[in-house]
Design an enzyme around this catalytic site. Sequence first.
Site, PDB file in Angstrom:
ATOM      1  CD  GLU A 241      -2.551  -0.426   2.721  1.00 40.40           C
ATOM      2  OE1 GLU A 241      -3.129   0.782   3.143  1.00 40.40           O
ATOM      3  OE2 GLU A 241      -3.322  -1.567   3.421  1.00 40.40           O
TER       4      GLU A 241
ATOM      5  CD  GLU B 196     -12.821   2.108  -0.565  1.00 36.45           C
ATOM      6  OE1 GLU B 196     -13.053   0.678  -0.386  1.00 36.45           O
ATOM      7  OE2 GLU B 196     -12.084   2.240  -1.196  1.00 36.45           O
TER       8      GLU B 196
ATOM      9  CE  LYS C  15     -10.857   3.304   3.728  1.00 34.26           C
ATOM     10  NZ  LYS C  15      -9.284   3.518   3.360  1.00 34.26           N
TER      11      LYS C  15
ATOM     12  CD  GLU D 173      -7.815   6.951   6.333  1.00 38.18           C
ATOM     13  OE1 GLU D 173      -8.646   6.010   5.868  1.00 38.18           O
ATOM     14  OE2 GLU D 173      -7.166   7.673   6.819  1.00 38.18           O
TER      15      GLU D 173
END
Length: 457
Positions: free
Chosen positions: A261, A315, A318, A324
């Site tokens: 990541e 997203e 989240k 985030e």
Amino acid sequence: MSTTRKTTLLLLLFTAVLLHLAATTAAIGVNYGTLGDNLPPPAQVAEFLRTKTIINRIKLFDANPEILRAFANTNISVTVSVPNGDIPGLVQASTAQNWVAANIAPFYPQTKIIRVAVGNEILHSGVKEWIYNLLPAMKSLHQALVNAGFNIQVSTPHTLGILQHSEPPSWSRFRVGYDKQIIAPMLQFLRETKSPLMVNPYPYFGWSPKVSNYALFKPNRGVYDKNTKITYKNMFEASMDAVYTAMKAIGYADVGIVIAETGWPSAGDANQPACSVDNAKSFNGNVVWRVTRRIGTPLMPKKKFETYIFALFNENQKPGATSEKNFGLFKPDFTPVYDIGIMKNGQQSGGRRRRGRRQTPTQPGNNAGGKKWCVAKGEASDQALQGNIDYVCSQGVDCKPIQPGGACYDPSNLRSHASFVMNSYYNVKGRQDSNCNFAQTGYLTTTNPSHGNCNFM
């Protein structure tokens, strides 16, 4: 020039071109998260990545069966993950075998599963039950994969918090207490199984106004390491050399490293000045440029790092700060949030889909009857899943199948048990979409999750 010599030269040239292409295009991946209520179906995602981008590998935070089926025969490499809470149980050989039978065997090799990531950032979690069972679970899963005849690696991702010192890179060492008891035995296992150490370097989390240019690959004076006489011009390469130095210090410099990541958010809250489209483009664009050109680092020159950008999509579900929700390279309609050179033939966007509510994921030919099942989301927490089980079983729904000896007891983990009872509740309540919400921890799938004697109604 003779015909034979011409043929030989052409073959050498062709081989060189193939090697060059392999070196420059075979390392960029994305983390494919699913915490959004407006994300496209996995089949559309697979087709988009395959036809529109240079991305040729994905990393999942679970072993979502619908995604695994969607990526069959795409030649896109897939890393699946084991939830953190499942780690202690996987120490048992039978549980590991059942996990492989349920999560790998139905899809491999049609889906190019290359690796199982056991948990995520376990040492950082501080949960002793996970930490001390991590390596035994990795070994157990590896043996289960070998027994099944599957050539699939086993590893686990770490934050850079595993390092006691990381600045300058030449001083880097693993944390005392973890270095000999956990890290060294794990690196030995990775060496023996020819698997990589997975790390999650995030210069974003080290950002401050003072080091902004250093974190974002922008012009700066650099950071001088007097021991190696290297001046590091960016935090990313310094972080990778710190990991390498720590590995070398305990005798494991030969073990490969995968960047599991890394990323940068394109938007954030008012108190998050580092979060912007320009910064995300600068960081992720430079990472992609270096990886595709095999730049490596000062201590690992021309090293090709298998790299997974976080994340594929923005997203909207989240938890936490706005940042985030905005790590994605793409919006849910496949429009790039910014251009970092990962579209094929200079394309600026992929296939578009109608905006609006999330469409039910489908896969052609998989479910002609249109039936849907309710299952747990991959990123749902163990606490939420246990809460779902407790609630459903208190509502008079038959939970005997997930009890010891029941048809759905194996694999014995919270996610499997929660999915079964959530689907039972969904059926009992009349199969309304709203009955699969479970505080946004459930989703509807057209892929039948039944396995063995465990029948999802």
